[in-house]
Design a protein around this motif. Sequence first.
Motif, PDB file in Angstrom:
ATOM      1  N   ASP A 142      -9.759  -2.077  28.912  1.00 25.65           N
ATOM      2  CA  ASP A 142     -10.034  -0.804  29.572  1.00 25.65           C
ATOM      3  C   ASP A 142     -10.294  -1.123  31.045  1.00 25.65           C
ATOM      4  O   ASP A 142     -11.410  -1.469  31.433  1.00 25.65           O
ATOM      5  N   ALA A 143      -9.243  -1.035  31.852  1.00 28.95           N
ATOM      6  CA  ALA A 143      -9.330  -1.432  33.264  1.00 28.95           C
ATOM      7  C   ALA A 143     -10.309  -0.555  34.049  1.00 28.95           C
ATOM      8  O   ALA A 143     -10.980  -1.038  34.967  1.00 28.95           O
ATOM      9  N   ARG A 144     -10.414   0.698  33.662  1.00 35.65           N
ATOM     10  CA  ARG A 144     -11.311   1.616  34.366  1.00 35.65           C
ATOM     11  C   ARG A 144     -12.771   1.163  34.247  1.00 35.65           C
ATOM     12  O   ARG A 144     -13.555   1.297  35.164  1.00 35.65           O
ATOM     13  N   ARG A 145     -13.119   0.611  33.098  1.00 39.15           N
ATOM     14  CA  ARG A 145     -14.500   0.180  32.861  1.00 39.15           C
ATOM     15  C   ARG A 145     -14.664  -1.339  32.933  1.00 39.15           C
ATOM     16  O   ARG A 145     -15.762  -1.851  32.765  1.00 39.15           O
ATOM     17  N   SER A 146     -13.554  -2.043  33.098  1.00 43.38           N
ATOM     18  CA  SER A 146     -13.552  -3.514  33.131  1.00 43.38           C
ATOM     19  C   SER A 146     -14.216  -4.101  31.884  1.00 43.38           C
ATOM     20  O   SER A 146     -15.043  -5.010  31.967  1.00 43.38           O
TER      21      SER A 146
END
Length: 140
Positions: A81-85
């Motif tokens: 989940d790149a948005r939340r790393s």
Amino acid sequence: MKKIEHLNWYINAYGYAVAGKKASGVKEVFFMHRLVLSDPPELVDHKDHEKLNNRKTNLRPTDKSVNGFNHSRKFTGVWWDARRSKWQAYLGSSKGKPGRRVLGRYASRRDAQQAVVTELYKIDPIAAKHREELMNAENN
């Protein structure tokens, strides 16, 4: 079992027990695992993934997604989940489809995989064991 006793069985190229029968010049092929179930569905799953273990207790009706997972050599149920790393762990359908259950977000892929395995042991220990083996192979 009367349905399978009269047939001559062999192991096909894919490792399944099959029998052939010719009637009116047409060859019909029977898969043992389908004949063992009294009302076989379109797809049958071997719970322990052993193609020759055709005991009724080892067979269950399945669908394409479950059957596909059983043949998978890649751990599924985690994504970045790149948005939340973070790594997200989930069970069920593909992203955005009904039936998907998010298990949580984790700092490492290994932790997310472990969350999937732990939850899966509560639902289907055989599938959990398979994923645990994939996880261990990937992380060694």
